[in-house]
Design a protein around this motif. Structure first.
Motif, mmCIF file in Angstrom:
data_model
loop_
_atom_site.group_PDB
_atom_site.id
_atom_site.type_symbol
_atom_site.label_atom_id
_atom_site.label_comp_id
_atom_site.label_asym_id
_atom_site.label_seq_id
_atom_site.Cartn_x
_atom_site.Cartn_y
_atom_site.Cartn_z
ATOM 1 N N TYR A 123 -1.013 4.301 -1.571
ATOM 2 C CA TYR A 123 -2.424 4.175 -1.224
ATOM 3 C C TYR A 123 -2.971 5.555 -0.902
ATOM 4 N N GLU A 180 -2.469 0.242 -5.261
ATOM 5 C CA GLU A 180 -1.985 -0.794 -4.357
ATOM 6 C C GLU A 180 -1.475 -1.947 -5.205
ATOM 7 N N TYR A 205 0.782 -1.226 0.000
ATOM 8 C CA TYR A 205 0.000 0.000 0.000
ATOM 9 C C TYR A 205 0.824 1.292 0.000
#
Length: 140
Positions: free
Chosen positions: A56, A60, A21
């Protein structure tokens, strides 16, 4: 006092979350493949080597192994002559379509285990206990 396994598992979990992320860099090794999601939808495949992505919530990354993997499971089977045996099943699988493995299947690894178990039960249930004990059964 903190358990060492808990600490290691926590650090691995944090590393995984960072890689998926927050990190703008994704390293894909020779035996891996992966995908990038943009705002939760498929965007592109990851290439071998270094890949760039936005952190993120924009992008991702998700990776998986694509080399052949061997799976060992033990199952209980009732044979044709009504005897119950425990058999060891060894199966080999390889991820061919990374997008389907990571995105389209709900827990793909468990699905592979269930398919191997079901197919093995079908093959073993059609034989007698003596047939299964005589030689290993090999099917493709």
């Amino acid at each position: 006092m903190m358990d060492g396994n808990f600490l290691i598992q926590s650090l691995e979990w944090l590393q995984n979350k960072w890689d998926n992320y927050l990190s703008p860099i994704v390293l894909v090794r020779e035996y891996e493949s992966g995908v990038v999601l943009q705002l939760g939808k498929f965007n592109r495949y990851l290439k071998k080597g270094i890949n760039w992505k936005w952190p993120y919530p924009f992008n991702e990354a998700h990776k998986c192994f694509v080399k052949p993997e061997t799976l060992y499971i033990e199952i209980l089977v009732t044979t044709q002559d009504q005897k119950t045996l425990t058999i060891e099943v060894i199966g080999e699988f390889e991820v061919v379509d990374v997008r389907k493995w990571l995105l389209d299947a709900n827990d793909a690894f468990t699905n592979v285990k269930d398919l191997l178990k079901g197919y093995s039960l079908d093959v073993a249930a059609d034989q007698t206990a003596d047939d299964l004990n005589k030689k290993p059964v090999r099917t493709k």
